[in-house]
Design a protein around this motif. Structure first.
Motif, mmCIF file in Angstrom:
data_model
loop_
_atom_site.group_PDB
_atom_site.id
_atom_site.type_symbol
_atom_site.label_atom_id
_atom_site.label_comp_id
_atom_site.label_asym_id
_atom_site.label_seq_id
_atom_site.Cartn_x
_atom_site.Cartn_y
_atom_site.Cartn_z
ATOM 1 N N THR A 152 0.794 -1.227 0.000
ATOM 2 C CA THR A 152 0.000 0.000 0.000
ATOM 3 C C THR A 152 0.829 1.282 0.000
ATOM 4 O O THR A 152 0.388 2.305 -0.508
ATOM 5 N N THR A 153 2.029 1.210 0.568
ATOM 6 C CA THR A 153 2.825 2.430 0.726
ATOM 7 C C THR A 153 3.293 2.974 -0.622
ATOM 8 O O THR A 153 3.624 2.217 -1.520
ATOM 9 N N THR A 154 3.352 4.282 -0.737
ATOM 10 C CA THR A 154 3.936 4.907 -1.920
ATOM 11 C C THR A 154 4.983 5.923 -1.485
ATOM 12 O O THR A 154 4.998 6.346 -0.325
ATOM 13 N N VAL A 155 5.863 6.263 -2.389
ATOM 14 C CA VAL A 155 6.797 7.371 -2.156
ATOM 15 C C VAL A 155 6.644 8.371 -3.295
ATOM 16 O O VAL A 155 6.321 7.992 -4.418
ATOM 17 N N ASP A 156 6.901 9.629 -2.973
ATOM 18 C CA ASP A 156 6.834 10.682 -3.984
ATOM 19 C C ASP A 156 8.210 11.322 -4.091
ATOM 20 O O ASP A 156 8.641 12.046 -3.191
ATOM 21 N N LEU A 157 8.897 11.019 -5.189
ATOM 22 C CA LEU A 157 10.258 11.537 -5.363
ATOM 23 C C LEU A 157 10.330 13.064 -5.382
ATOM 24 O O LEU A 157 11.376 13.630 -5.103
ATOM 25 N N ASN A 158 9.209 13.726 -5.692
ATOM 26 C CA ASN A 158 9.213 15.194 -5.646
ATOM 27 C C ASN A 158 9.611 15.693 -4.264
ATOM 28 O O ASN A 158 10.215 16.751 -4.126
ATOM 29 N N SER A 159 9.270 14.872 -3.225
ATOM 30 C CA SER A 159 9.561 15.310 -1.858
ATOM 31 C C SER A 159 11.018 15.069 -1.473
ATOM 32 O O SER A 159 11.463 15.489 -0.412
ATOM 33 N N LEU A 160 11.766 14.364 -2.309
ATOM 34 C CA LEU A 160 13.196 14.179 -2.043
ATOM 35 C C LEU A 160 14.024 15.317 -2.638
ATOM 36 O O LEU A 160 15.091 15.651 -2.123
ATOM 37 N N LEU A 161 13.522 15.926 -3.706
ATOM 38 C CA LEU A 161 14.314 16.935 -4.420
ATOM 39 C C LEU A 161 14.518 18.189 -3.577
ATOM 40 O O LEU A 161 13.631 18.597 -2.837
ATOM 41 N N PRO A 162 15.711 18.814 -3.683
ATOM 42 C CA PRO A 162 15.937 20.060 -2.940
ATOM 43 C C PRO A 162 15.084 21.205 -3.506
ATOM 44 O O PRO A 162 14.644 21.131 -4.662
ATOM 45 N N THR A 163 14.840 22.215 -2.672
ATOM 46 C CA THR A 163 14.022 23.354 -3.112
ATOM 47 C C THR A 163 14.636 24.018 -4.332
ATOM 48 O O THR A 163 13.955 24.306 -5.308
ATOM 49 N N SER A 164 15.936 24.274 -4.252
ATOM 50 C CA SER A 164 16.618 24.874 -5.398
ATOM 51 C C SER A 164 16.947 23.793 -6.412
ATOM 52 O O SER A 164 17.473 22.742 -6.076
ATOM 53 N N ARG A 165 16.610 24.055 -7.655
ATOM 54 C CA ARG A 165 16.835 23.055 -8.699
ATOM 55 C C ARG A 165 18.116 23.332 -9.491
ATOM 56 O O ARG A 165 18.316 22.824 -10.592
ATOM 57 N N ASN A 166 18.997 24.170 -8.905
ATOM 58 C CA ASN A 166 20.274 24.478 -9.521
ATOM 59 C C ASN A 166 21.153 23.224 -9.529
ATOM 60 O O ASN A 166 21.083 22.418 -8.609
ATOM 61 N N TYR A 167 21.961 23.042 -10.550
ATOM 62 C CA TYR A 167 22.756 21.812 -10.621
ATOM 63 C C TYR A 167 24.096 21.996 -11.332
ATOM 64 O O TYR A 167 24.317 22.996 -12.008
ATOM 65 N N TYR A 168 24.982 21.012 -11.141
ATOM 66 C CA TYR A 168 26.231 20.889 -11.899
ATOM 67 C C TYR A 168 26.010 19.789 -12.939
ATOM 68 O O TYR A 168 25.250 18.849 -12.691
ATOM 69 N N THR A 169 26.713 19.863 -14.058
ATOM 70 C CA THR A 169 26.616 18.774 -15.023
ATOM 71 C C THR A 169 27.947 18.520 -15.722
ATOM 72 O O THR A 169 28.716 19.448 -15.968
ATOM 73 N N TYR A 170 28.214 17.254 -15.968
ATOM 74 C CA TYR A 170 29.425 16.850 -16.694
ATOM 75 C C TYR A 170 29.196 15.443 -17.254
ATOM 76 O O TYR A 170 28.244 14.769 -16.861
ATOM 77 N N MET A 171 30.041 15.012 -18.164
ATOM 78 C CA MET A 171 29.938 13.664 -18.726
ATOM 79 C C MET A 171 30.885 12.728 -17.991
ATOM 80 O O MET A 171 32.065 13.045 -17.822
ATOM 81 N N GLY A 172 30.354 11.594 -17.574
ATOM 82 C CA GLY A 172 31.172 10.648 -16.821
ATOM 83 C C GLY A 172 30.791 9.215 -17.104
ATOM 84 O O GLY A 172 30.429 8.870 -18.240
ATOM 85 N N SER A 173 30.828 8.410 -16.048
ATOM 86 C CA SER A 173 30.642 6.960 -16.222
ATOM 87 C C SER A 173 29.775 6.390 -15.107
ATOM 88 O O SER A 173 29.466 7.080 -14.134
ATOM 89 N N LEU A 174 29.451 5.113 -15.227
ATOM 90 C CA LEU A 174 28.925 4.372 -14.084
ATOM 91 C C LEU A 174 30.037 4.340 -13.042
ATOM 92 O O LEU A 174 31.207 4.212 -13.395
ATOM 93 N N THR A 175 29.679 4.420 -11.776
ATOM 94 C CA THR A 175 30.703 4.392 -10.720
ATOM 95 C C THR A 175 30.959 2.972 -10.228
ATOM 96 O O THR A 175 31.667 2.774 -9.246
ATOM 97 N N THR A 176 30.357 1.994 -10.887
ATOM 98 C CA THR A 176 30.580 0.579 -10.558
ATOM 99 C C THR A 176 30.945 -0.155 -11.850
ATOM 100 O O THR A 176 30.672 0.356 -12.942
ATOM 101 N N PRO A 177 31.561 -1.335 -11.737
ATOM 102 C CA PRO A 177 31.810 -2.121 -12.939
ATOM 103 C C PRO A 177 30.520 -2.293 -13.734
ATOM 104 O O PRO A 177 29.469 -2.462 -13.114
ATOM 105 N N PRO A 178 30.554 -2.207 -15.077
ATOM 106 C CA PRO A 178 31.744 -2.135 -15.937
ATOM 107 C C PRO A 178 32.281 -0.731 -16.203
ATOM 108 O O PRO A 178 33.095 -0.559 -17.103
ATOM 109 N N CYS A 179 31.852 0.288 -15.416
ATOM 110 C CA CYS A 179 32.375 1.660 -15.535
ATOM 111 C C CYS A 179 32.126 2.261 -16.916
ATOM 112 O O CYS A 179 32.931 3.077 -17.402
#
Ligand code: SG7
Ligand code: ZN
Length: 225
Positions: A152-179
């Motif tokens: 029955t339980t649900t979660v709403d990811l909107n409630s996890l997000l910070p108030t400010s939607r400012n962000y950093y961005t860059y191109m990278g990889s998975l942080t686990t194998p196979p990377c």
């Protein structure tokens, strides 16, 4: 005997490429994650359009992290839509920001139709109890690889997000194998709070599941201003 990848010992990050040839990029990749996010160029970044909604969930402790599989959700950015696949946790945060590590991080993994991954990172710092995290921890599986489906339980990811939607961005990889590379990283600038008790609960399962910082070389890092 086959050695499985881990965060310490024989299967630790320095051996990931040795224990499986498929993990070659973990050693030789030039656009690896996580990085210490600094020297970003300040620009007007397009806002990420979050399309999250309350959803049922299944938590699984997969032996590397606590992962949550959720129903529908997506983000849109630069004319592309990325569907939410799952989210999971690391302690401490894998990414550093200007040399600083956070207590934990949530990685929200999204995938486009063309198979491109976009991971939104929400940094967690010690403070007030986080109701979103509490709902998850209340349903923490008792054993590894045993998914728990609360009816029955649900979660709403909107409630996890910070108030400010400012962000950093860059191109990278998975942080686990196979990377694998070609991963679009979107790191929210404003951390959200989680209580010491909530951090301790995760620590009982994973004391350290953060890959060491990788060289950022001359990669472009953008940040919203
Ligand atoms: C976690 O991080 C898991 C992985 C995830 C990996 O160990 O949640 O997910 C699965 C399905 O095993 O790998 C492909 C993928 O999502 C790496 O994700 S991360 O780069 O965001 N840390
Ligand atoms: Zn992750």
């Amino acid at each position: 005997a086959h050695i499985h990848w881990d965060y310490e010992g024989m299967g630790g990050p320095e051996n990931w490429s040795r224990i499986d040839p498929q993990n070659k990029l973990c050693a030789v990749g030039e656009r690896q994650s996580p990085i210490d996010i600094k020297d970003g160029i300040k620009v007007d970044l397009e806002p990420i359009k979050f399309k999250y909604q309350p959803s049922t969930f299944r938590i699984v402790d997969n032996g590397h992290t606590v992962q949550v599989n959720v129903g529908e959700g997506s983000i849109s950015l630069t004319g592309k839509t990325y569907e939410l696949v799952q989210f999971h946790f690391h302690r401490p945060s894998e990414e550093k920001v200007n040399g600083q590590r956070f207590d934990m991080v949530v990685h929200l993994v999204h995938k486009s139709d063309e198979g491109q991954l976009a991971v939104v990172a929400v940094l967690l710092e010690r403070g007030n109890e986080n109701p979103f995290i509490q709902t998850l921890w209340n349903n923490m599986p008792l054993e590894k690889n045993m998914p728990v489906a609360p009816p029955t339980t649900t979660v709403d990811l909107n409630s996890l997000l910070p108030t400010s939607r400012n962000y950093y961005t860059y191109m990278g990889s998975l942080t686990t194998p196979p990377c694998s590379e070609g991963v679009l990283w979107l790191v929210m600038k404003q951390p959200v709070q989680v209580s010491q008790d909530q951090i301790n609960i995760f620590s009982r399962l994973y004391r350290n599941n953060a890959r060491p910082i990788q060289t950022s070389s001359n990669r472009l890092i953008k940040e919203g201003r």
